[in-house]
Scaffold this motif. Sequence first.
Motif, short mmCIF file in Angstrom:
data_model
loop_
_atom_site.label_atom_id
_atom_site.label_comp_id
_atom_site.label_asym_id
_atom_site.label_seq_id
_atom_site.Cartn_x
_atom_site.Cartn_y
_atom_site.Cartn_z
N ARG A 1 -19.29 -28.75 25.37
CA ARG A 1 -18.55 -27.57 24.97
C ARG A 1 -17.81 -26.97 26.17
NH1 ARG A 1 -21.31 -22.84 21.48
NH2 ARG A 1 -21.77 -22.01 23.54
N SER B 1 -24.42 -31.52 23.87
CA SER B 1 -23.31 -30.84 23.18
C SER B 1 -22.98 -29.51 23.88
CB SER B 1 -23.64 -30.63 21.69
OG SER B 1 -24.56 -29.56 21.56
N ASN C 1 -15.08 -29.36 27.48
CA ASN C 1 -13.89 -29.33 26.62
C ASN C 1 -13.04 -28.08 26.85
OD1 ASN C 1 -14.53 -31.80 25.54
ND2 ASN C 1 -15.68 -30.94 23.81
#
Length: 477
Positions: free
Chosen positions: A35, A31, A38
Amino acid sequence: MSQINQAPQLLVMKFGGTNMQDADAIRHSASLVARSLNEGVKVVVVVSAMSGVTNGLLGIAEAAEKGDIALANDQIAALRTRHFTAAQLLGAAPDAPTVRELRELLETLRQAVYGVYLLRELTPRSRDLIVAFGERLSAPLMALALTLTESGQRAHHLTGGQAGIVTDNQFGNARPLPSTAARIRDRLTGLLDAGVTPVIAGFMGETEKGAITTLGRGGTDFSATIVGAALHASEVWAWKDVDGVMSADPRSVPGAQNIAQLSYGEVMELAYFGAKVLHPLAVTPLQDAGIPLRVKSAADPEFPGTLVTTDPHTDSVHPVKAVTAIKGVSIINVSGAGILGVPDVVADLFAALARENITLLMVSQSSSMSNVSLVILSSDEERTLAALGRPMGGRQLRLDVQPEVAVLAIVGAGMRGTKGVSAKLFSALAAADINILMISQGSSELNISLAIEGQDVALATRSVHSAFGLDAPVTAN
Ligand code: ADP
Ligand code: ASP
Ligand code: MG
């Protein structure tokens, strides 16, 4: 300036053993990668083995060498369960490609271990082949986790060799060859351009002939910086289970604090003198291009952690930034008629140790030149005595060993030209009733190191840490 404009273009993110220890940790690490992806940043991921797996593999290899194949196979079965469970909890179906690949890797591992058992011989080359399976098994799990993040990232895992890390033949402590940088660019640029995140098995490379090598314990940090330098990354981020590089090992000094900024030189001294947080060579690939390294806490991603650049950012109040220690050290005292007044004897001693690849932690020579004291890791003691015991220009040398010693070092660029640092160090040790066996100050003045009795190391570290004002301020509740 907007956030987007400030965002680095390419990050290399390294995840340590704790950040890869099980499905939850791997999902969280993925994740953190997602992050940045993205936000439009390209990321190359470099992973360690799940925590404890490298030591487990070393145990498996040694059991096979001793003839205990049952124990070795039991431990391989435990590794299988641990990796399959993680794949399953991450969401892989039993016949998913990741599971098939893990099965094949574990089968190859079993065969390699069986070869060691048949031969009853564990060479540095076979040890590297076996120990690198830890990272080869964790990389597919990270690639899987990335594809299963909410944003469904595209990822592709590679071994160190497939990613372009080509090394010399020094098994167990290999160094990248100059051709590595171009090869890494060649292997990874296509993936990055296609929007695929490469996930590289850290710690390992391969020789030009394709034999698997490892870069020394803690080598995934080094893999990440080798890749970062080759790709001209904006920054390398090493995610850890600590806030960053601390003023002492937080496991032995509860008051240790995070260090906001360090120079490459300071980090090298810290790692060399025992701070396990980074591989001793980790920053070397970054220095020329001045690529920053950040050491960050996966548990607290907003915390800035430690930024490592060319500039030490010294403040006048804290000339010393950190205290480190190496345990399990011996002093070898070299004396005898053959050494008295012979200037080239030290050169001969160094050459003999260099040939055996023995790390010399400290050296001191009496001004009468009647003896030389060498500080080495106790694990190198036998090899050192053998290397120095051979006739050296026909000289008669006497070798005395003092075992169970520790080296304590203070590190900080602010010591350069600051008076009173040694005095403060010695009074802190005297106040704690600690005997000093040897002293040395590096010519860079980035560190002062001392040899003390092994049993004194915990007290010495705490006393010196507090004398230099490094303990965290006590806050009232
Ligand atoms: P990783 O797998 O993430 O590389 P390591 O176990 O190799 O993790 O390194 C992190 C550990 O290093 C910490 O858990 C800590 O106990 C130890 N350590 C030793 N000295 C220091 C220091 N000065 N600062 C931070 N951590 C340190
Ligand atoms: N897994 C290897 C080790 O334990 C490399 C690393 O974690 O950096 O030494
Ligand atoms: Mg490490």
